[in-house]
Design a protein around this motif. Structure first.
Motif, PDB file in Angstrom:
ATOM      1  N   ALA A 361      43.819  -9.408 -44.952  1.00  0.00           N
ATOM      2  CA  ALA A 361      44.714 -10.356 -44.291  1.00  0.00           C
ATOM      3  C   ALA A 361      45.965 -10.633 -45.116  1.00  0.00           C
ATOM      4  CB  ALA A 361      43.967 -11.662 -44.023  1.00  0.00           C
ATOM      5  N   TYR A 362      46.985 -11.101 -44.430  1.00  0.00           N
ATOM      6  CA  TYR A 362      48.229 -11.523 -45.073  1.00  0.00           C
ATOM      7  C   TYR A 362      48.019 -12.865 -45.760  1.00  0.00           C
ATOM      8  CZ  TYR A 362      53.015 -13.267 -45.494  1.00  0.00           C
ATOM      9  OH  TYR A 362      54.199 -13.778 -45.974  1.00  0.00           O
ATOM     10  N   GLU A 363      48.531 -12.979 -46.971  1.00  0.00           N
ATOM     11  CA  GLU A 363      48.568 -14.252 -47.691  1.00  0.00           C
ATOM     12  C   GLU A 363      49.554 -14.127 -48.841  1.00  0.00           C
ATOM     13  OE1 GLU A 363      44.950 -15.261 -49.791  1.00  0.00           O
ATOM     14  OE2 GLU A 363      44.323 -13.170 -49.827  1.00  0.00           O
ATOM     15  N   GLY A 364      49.909 -15.242 -49.460  1.00  0.00           N
ATOM     16  CA  GLY A 364      50.808 -15.212 -50.603  1.00  0.00           C
ATOM     17  C   GLY A 364      52.264 -15.381 -50.213  1.00  0.00           C
ATOM     18  N   HIS A 365      53.169 -14.938 -51.109  1.00  0.00           N
ATOM     19  CA  HIS A 365      54.613 -15.041 -50.895  1.00  0.00           C
ATOM     20  C   HIS A 365      55.259 -13.737 -51.352  1.00  0.00           C
ATOM     21  CE1 HIS A 365      54.384 -19.413 -50.175  1.00  0.00           C
ATOM     22  NE2 HIS A 365      53.493 -19.426 -51.157  1.00  0.00           N
TER      23      HIS A 365
END
Length: 371
Positions: A361-365
């Motif tokens: 999954a997408y996460e972070g910056h």
């Protein structure tokens, strides 16, 4: 009768390759490469070539990989850890080869792994030709396919995905990800249509900010090209035709930069001495601001107008060899031309890319502006 039997035997022998299911493809360098009908055992000469494999087989990008290099652990630990979480048995046991540009490829070890194919970035073609690696692999019966995901990502990532899609019989998946990228870029191009030269801001595009002495800037390819696609003028394009160039920081003080954009990633795990913008899947906003602040205090930097005006940005370094490079262009275009880019959300598009094409999954910056 004997002659007739001999002719039949010769005909059978001549048809062995066809019976064995061999096929030919053309790699990015235009080389004709003979492959088995089914490729089950490939070696990635750089671990980050997995960026191209992930959208082709997101359920298990390692399905056809028997070994990879050791670069991802140092250069992109955030992605490495996400892969280790998703595929712990594979990532922890997969054999490592050394960096293809720093050590001679171990052909004997590749043979012990029953490798059918080695995938290599095109930048190493001349080196592998000169040091005999290509000849040794050919004599060992191991095919080599050259692709490119770094030198000219805008021009070559799509064809490289298509080539690996053909290798793995994943043509539909290759077409899907390439269409996705083309559609996102078509919107940006449409929004920037008719942009006058005087509307293009001057951008200092710094490569690997804080990694070593200041400063290394991008030439006209890679991130330098991203700047142009986003509607800016890449300062480094006038200084070099190479991928990047080391610049004396004193040369930057008097330049009228409108924006400064530095690439960064979570390099401090492998290189604790560096000052970097730790962008990526594990990034947090406070740490990113600390990284930008530290970089802005390098000798001479407080006197640069773009720094004083807080037009200093960071962006994930791995966009420079990743199919999701389109998101970097979207983000930079929004910084340079917010009025033209209304309605285009780079983060939403990057999240959609992960939902459709990534195994986690997408996460972070992945980008940040100095506050």
């Amino acid at each position: 009768m004997f002659r007739k039997c001999l002719l039949v035997l010769c005909a059978c022998l001549m048809s062995v390759p066809a019976l064995a299911g061999e096929r030919q493809i053309t790699d990015l360098l235009g080389r004709t490469v003979t492959l088995p009908e089914r490729v089950d055992r490939m070696i990635l000469s750089e671990a980050r070539l997995l960026y191209i494999l992930m959208p082709l087989q997101k359920d298990d990008p390692f399905a056809h990989v028997v070994a990879w290099s050791d670069d991802m652990e140092r250069a992109d630990p955030d992605t490495y850890f996400r892969l280790a979480e998703a595929f712990p048995g594979t990532v922890n046991r997969l054999p490592r080869f050394g960096h293809p540009g720093k050590v001679t490829f171990d052909v004997e070890r590749a043979l012990t792994l029953d490798a059918q194919l080695v995938v290599v970035n095109q930048s190493y073609y001349q080196l592998w030709q000169e040091n005999g690696t290509l000849d040794k692999l050919d004599k060992a019966g191991i095919a080599v396919v050259f692709v490119d995901f770094r030198d000219e990502p805008v021009a070559n990532t799509g064809p490289s995905i298509r080539i690996l899609g053909e290798v793995l019989h994943k043509e539909k998946e290759a077409e899907a990800v390439n269409t996705f990228i083309e559609q996102k870029m078509a919107r940006v191009n449409e929004r920037l249509r008719g942009l006058a030269d005087e509307e293009r801001p001057l951008v200092l595009m710094e490569r690997a900010s804080g990694m070593g002495d200041c400063c290394r800037v991008f030439g006209p390819n890679n991130f330098g090209h991203f700047v142009e696609l986003a509607g800016g003028r890449n300062w480094g394009s006038d200084k070099t035709r190479a991928l990047s160039l080391d610049i004396n920081p004193e040369a930057l003080v008097t330049e009228p930069f409108d924006l400064i954009i530095g690439t960064g990633a979570n390099w401090q795990l492998a290189y604790p001495e560096v000052t970097s913008i730790n962008l990526g899947y594990a990034a947090d906003s406070d740490n990113l601001q600390q990284g930008l602040a530290a970089l802005s205090q390098r000798p001479g930097w407080p006197a640069i107008d773009a720094v004083a005006n807080r037009q200093f940005y960071g962006i994930w370094h791995q966009f420079y060899n990743h199919p999701a490079w389109f998101a970097a262009v979207e983000a930079m275009a929004r910084w340079m031309h917010p009025e033209r880019m209304q309605g285009i959300d780079a983060e939403a598009d990057l999240r959609e890319y992960h939902e459709r094409f990534m195994p986690f999954a997408y996460e972070g910056h992945f980008w940040v502006k100095m506050q």
